[in-house]
Scaffold this motif. Structure first.
Motif, PDB file in Angstrom:
ATOM      1  N   TRP A 194      -7.302   0.360   4.538  1.00 45.93           N
ATOM      2  CA  TRP A 194      -6.325  -0.450   3.971  1.00 45.93           C
ATOM      3  C   TRP A 194      -6.978  -0.967   2.751  1.00 45.93           C
ATOM      4  O   TRP A 194      -6.028  -1.279   1.738  1.00 45.93           O
ATOM      5  CB  TRP A 194      -5.638  -1.374   4.775  1.00 45.93           C
ATOM      6  CG  TRP A 194      -4.362  -0.463   5.877  1.00 45.93           C
ATOM      7  CD1 TRP A 194      -4.734   0.521   6.420  1.00 45.93           C
ATOM      8  CD2 TRP A 194      -3.239  -0.838   5.751  1.00 45.93           C
ATOM      9  NE1 TRP A 194      -3.489   0.930   6.797  1.00 45.93           N
ATOM     10  CE2 TRP A 194      -2.502   0.297   6.560  1.00 45.93           C
ATOM     11  CE3 TRP A 194      -2.465  -2.051   5.477  1.00 45.93           C
ATOM     12  CZ2 TRP A 194      -1.337   0.027   7.086  1.00 45.93           C
ATOM     13  CZ3 TRP A 194      -1.102  -2.080   5.721  1.00 45.93           C
ATOM     14  CH2 TRP A 194      -0.659  -0.962   6.503  1.00 45.93           C
ATOM     15  N   SER A 195      -8.003  -1.754   3.042  1.00 46.93           N
ATOM     16  CA  SER A 195      -8.736  -2.470   1.716  1.00 46.93           C
ATOM     17  C   SER A 195      -8.817  -1.665   0.664  1.00 46.93           C
ATOM     18  O   SER A 195      -8.916  -2.025  -0.540  1.00 46.93           O
ATOM     19  CB  SER A 195     -10.007  -3.009   2.359  1.00 46.93           C
ATOM     20  OG  SER A 195     -10.913  -1.997   2.577  1.00 46.93           O
ATOM     21  N   ARG A 196      -8.959  -0.283   0.721  1.00 46.01           N
ATOM     22  CA  ARG A 196      -9.074   0.356  -0.349  1.00 46.01           C
ATOM     23  C   ARG A 196      -7.956   1.108  -0.832  1.00 46.01           C
ATOM     24  O   ARG A 196      -7.652   1.759  -2.192  1.00 46.01           O
ATOM     25  CB  ARG A 196     -10.053   1.927  -0.136  1.00 46.01           C
ATOM     26  CG  ARG A 196     -11.351   1.331   0.242  1.00 46.01           C
ATOM     27  CD  ARG A 196     -12.120   2.340   0.610  1.00 46.01           C
ATOM     28  NE  ARG A 196     -11.741   3.289   1.316  1.00 46.01           N
ATOM     29  CZ  ARG A 196     -12.286   3.519   2.744  1.00 46.01           C
ATOM     30  NH1 ARG A 196     -13.781   3.288   2.645  1.00 46.01           N
ATOM     31  NH2 ARG A 196     -11.998   4.530   3.697  1.00 46.01           N
ATOM     32  N   MET A 197      -6.656   0.839  -0.241  1.00 49.03           N
ATOM     33  CA  MET A 197      -5.202   1.375  -0.632  1.00 49.03           C
ATOM     34  C   MET A 197      -4.852   0.477  -1.882  1.00 49.03           C
ATOM     35  O   MET A 197      -4.908  -0.763  -1.494  1.00 49.03           O
ATOM     36  CB  MET A 197      -4.586   1.648   0.516  1.00 49.03           C
ATOM     37  CG  MET A 197      -4.969   2.752   1.389  1.00 49.03           C
ATOM     38  SD  MET A 197      -3.365   2.860   2.647  1.00 49.03           S
ATOM     39  CE  MET A 197      -3.932   3.909   4.025  1.00 49.03           C
ATOM     40  N   ALA A 235       2.382  -0.755   1.594  1.00 46.82           N
ATOM     41  CA  ALA A 235       3.632  -0.848   2.133  1.00 46.82           C
ATOM     42  C   ALA A 235       4.298   0.492   2.551  1.00 46.82           C
ATOM     43  O   ALA A 235       5.021   0.241   3.541  1.00 46.82           O
ATOM     44  CB  ALA A 235       4.233  -1.384   0.814  1.00 46.82           C
ATOM     45  N   ALA A 236       3.949   1.617   1.968  1.00 50.48           N
ATOM     46  CA  ALA A 236       4.580   2.696   2.588  1.00 50.48           C
ATOM     47  C   ALA A 236       4.112   3.010   3.915  1.00 50.48           C
ATOM     48  O   ALA A 236       4.754   3.650   4.841  1.00 50.48           O
ATOM     49  CB  ALA A 236       4.430   3.969   1.410  1.00 50.48           C
ATOM     50  N   ALA A 249       6.349   1.583  11.123  1.00 51.09           N
ATOM     51  CA  ALA A 249       7.535   0.664  11.642  1.00 51.09           C
ATOM     52  C   ALA A 249       8.565   1.422  11.939  1.00 51.09           C
ATOM     53  O   ALA A 249       9.062   1.566  12.944  1.00 51.09           O
ATOM     54  CB  ALA A 249       7.672  -0.398  10.682  1.00 51.09           C
ATOM     55  N   LEU A 250       8.890   2.256  11.053  1.00 50.42           N
ATOM     56  CA  LEU A 250       9.987   3.477  11.210  1.00 50.42           C
ATOM     57  C   LEU A 250       9.879   4.248  12.293  1.00 50.42           C
ATOM     58  O   LEU A 250      10.611   4.467  13.376  1.00 50.42           O
ATOM     59  CB  LEU A 250      10.158   4.070   9.940  1.00 50.42           C
ATOM     60  CG  LEU A 250      11.388   5.055  10.162  1.00 50.42           C
ATOM     61  CD1 LEU A 250      12.799   4.352  10.061  1.00 50.42           C
ATOM     62  CD2 LEU A 250      11.540   5.945   8.603  1.00 50.42           C
ATOM     63  N   GLY A 251       8.757   4.873  12.498  1.00 47.78           N
ATOM     64  CA  GLY A 251       8.201   5.754  13.672  1.00 47.78           C
ATOM     65  C   GLY A 251       8.359   4.898  15.058  1.00 47.78           C
ATOM     66  O   GLY A 251       8.743   5.611  16.117  1.00 47.78           O
ATOM     67  N   TRP A 252       7.803   3.702  14.902  1.00 54.20           N
ATOM     68  CA  TRP A 252       7.711   2.814  16.442  1.00 54.20           C
ATOM     69  C   TRP A 252       9.378   2.407  16.384  1.00 54.20           C
ATOM     70  O   TRP A 252       9.705   2.885  17.807  1.00 54.20           O
ATOM     71  CB  TRP A 252       7.100   1.687  15.875  1.00 54.20           C
ATOM     72  CG  TRP A 252       7.549   0.761  16.969  1.00 54.20           C
ATOM     73  CD1 TRP A 252       6.749   0.476  18.233  1.00 54.20           C
ATOM     74  CD2 TRP A 252       8.347  -0.318  17.260  1.00 54.20           C
ATOM     75  NE1 TRP A 252       7.041  -0.464  19.174  1.00 54.20           N
ATOM     76  CE2 TRP A 252       8.190  -0.967  18.421  1.00 54.20           C
ATOM     77  CE3 TRP A 252       9.358  -0.832  16.416  1.00 54.20           C
ATOM     78  CZ2 TRP A 252       9.082  -2.075  19.004  1.00 54.20           C
ATOM     79  CZ3 TRP A 252      10.076  -2.105  16.695  1.00 54.20           C
ATOM     80  CH2 TRP A 252       9.832  -2.533  18.025  1.00 54.20           C
TER      81      TRP A 252
END
Length: 74
Positions: A24-27, A33-34, A40-43
């Motif tokens: 995530w640090s490189r994204m 956010a996506a 979260a949507l999958g959960w």
């Protein structure tokens, strides 16, 4: 039983989240956010299906949306 499924889904979502955390640090922020939103949507969908397994699938949703269009085109 359903609470156990909810906790299992939560643990799996947390494992996926933590597995990808070093990357995530490189994204870019939008990509982070996506990814967070999709996780979260999958959960949420997984928990919802654990509590109500008779929910219609995506195929039934598309059929209901485009049924009127199909009748119009015939």
């Amino acid at each position: 039983m359903k609470l156990g499924a909810m906790w299992g889904i939560t643990l799996l979502a947390a494992a996926v989240f933590l597995w990808d955390w070093p990357r995530w640090s490189r994204m870019p922020p939008k990509q982070r956010a996506a990814f967070a939103a999709m996780t979260a949507l999958g959960w949420g969908l997984g928990v919802w299906l654990a509590f109500d397994p008779k929910l219609p699938g995506p195929t039934q949703l598309i059929d209901s949306i485009f049924a009127a269009l199909g009748k119009t085109l015939e």
